[in-house]
Design an enzyme around this catalytic site. Structure first.
Site, PDB file in Angstrom:
ATOM      1  N   CYS A 140      -6.274   1.789   5.691  1.00 23.02           N
ATOM      2  CA  CYS A 140      -6.917   0.532   6.061  1.00 23.02           C
ATOM      3  C   CYS A 140      -6.410   0.112   7.447  1.00 23.02           C
ATOM      4  O   CYS A 140      -5.536   0.752   8.030  1.00 23.02           O
ATOM      5  CB  CYS A 140      -6.596  -0.552   5.021  1.00 23.02           C
ATOM      6  SG  CYS A 140      -4.870  -1.098   5.059  1.00 23.02           S
ATOM      7  N   CYS A 144      -2.559  -0.538   7.506  1.00 24.90           N
ATOM      8  CA  CYS A 144      -1.735   0.674   7.497  1.00 24.90           C
ATOM      9  C   CYS A 144      -1.886   1.468   8.797  1.00 24.90           C
ATOM     10  O   CYS A 144      -0.911   2.047   9.290  1.00 24.90           O
ATOM     11  CB  CYS A 144      -2.071   1.527   6.282  1.00 24.90           C
ATOM     12  SG  CYS A 144      -1.612   0.704   4.729  1.00 24.90           S
ATOM     13  N   HIS A 197       0.835  -1.202   0.000  1.00 20.50           N
ATOM     14  CA  HIS A 197       0.000   0.000   0.000  1.00 20.50           C
ATOM     15  C   HIS A 197       0.869   1.252   0.000  1.00 20.50           C
ATOM     16  O   HIS A 197       2.038   1.223   0.416  1.00 20.50           O
ATOM     17  CB  HIS A 197      -0.910   0.014   1.224  1.00 20.50           C
ATOM     18  CG  HIS A 197      -1.999  -0.996   1.183  1.00 20.50           C
ATOM     19  ND1 HIS A 197      -3.081  -0.944   2.017  1.00 20.50           N
ATOM     20  CD2 HIS A 197      -2.180  -2.099   0.408  1.00 20.50           C
ATOM     21  CE1 HIS A 197      -3.886  -1.952   1.763  1.00 20.50           C
ATOM     22  NE2 HIS A 197      -3.352  -2.683   0.788  1.00 20.50           N
ATOM     23  N   GLU A 243       0.837   3.836   1.937  1.00 16.37           N
ATOM     24  CA  GLU A 243       1.330   4.190   3.269  1.00 16.37           C
ATOM     25  C   GLU A 243       2.548   3.356   3.645  1.00 16.37           C
ATOM     26  O   GLU A 243       3.520   3.883   4.219  1.00 16.37           O
ATOM     27  CB  GLU A 243       0.244   3.975   4.331  1.00 16.37           C
ATOM     28  CG  GLU A 243      -1.004   4.795   4.118  1.00 16.37           C
ATOM     29  CD  GLU A 243      -2.103   4.064   3.369  1.00 16.37           C
ATOM     30  OE1 GLU A 243      -3.277   4.291   3.712  1.00 16.37           O
ATOM     31  OE2 GLU A 243      -1.799   3.287   2.437  1.00 16.37           O
TER      32      GLU A 243
END
Length: 157
Positions: A94, A97, A64, A66
């Site tokens: 999410c 993260c 992701h 992040e």
């Protein structure tokens, strides 16, 4: 922008400036066929980490935006804690993260658009470190438009 010029800006103006940088990362993801989420980590008004979704390219569900930005920031700082840093991310993190931000002890998270289906606020609202400040809705319309365009393009194929 120099550090001096940031001193004259309000917190909202600074947040919008850095969110625009995160949106540029999201646009990279979009152009690569990735879900268009971008993130940057800022320390002392300087970008120390940046990332965008790479889950398709790397075939890694943990890649992701992040996570990419956190890794880059930790490498830049030479340490694993980001207490004095701000994460700017175009969409609400999410649970994974948010959990990573907990372990990194990020000082502040600023996001653009809410993610009611997969965002941590609807799944695990207490996932952040107790000292982490959270702020949402910065350049939300721009982040939403990018996500909507991406998914409309996917459906129209």
């Amino acid at each position: 922008m120099s550090i001096y010029s940031f001193e004259k800006l309000s917190e909202v103006e600074v947040d919008e400036h850095f969110m625009k940088m995160a949106l540029m990362e999201a646009e990279k993801a979009f152009s690569e066929g990735e879900i268009p989420i971008g993130a940057i980590v800022v320390s002392q008004q300087k970008i120390i980490g940046r990332g965008h979704n790479l889950t398709e390219r790397l075939k890694d569900v943990t890649a992701h935006a992040e996570m990419q930005a956190f890794t880059a920031a930790a490498q830049t700082l030479g340490g694993k804690f980001l207490q004095d840093c701000t994460l700017y991310v175009t969409v609400e993190p999410c649970v994974m993260c948010a959990g990573a931000s907990y372990w990194m002890q990020i000082g502040r998270i600023v996001y653009g658009a809410r993610e009611p289906k997969r965002g941590f606020l609807s799944k695990a609202g207490e996932a952040l470190h107790p000292k982490t400040q959270l702020k949402g809705g910065i350049l939300e319309a721009e982040a939403v438009k990018l996500m909507q365009t991406f998914f409309q393009n996917k459906r129209n194929r």
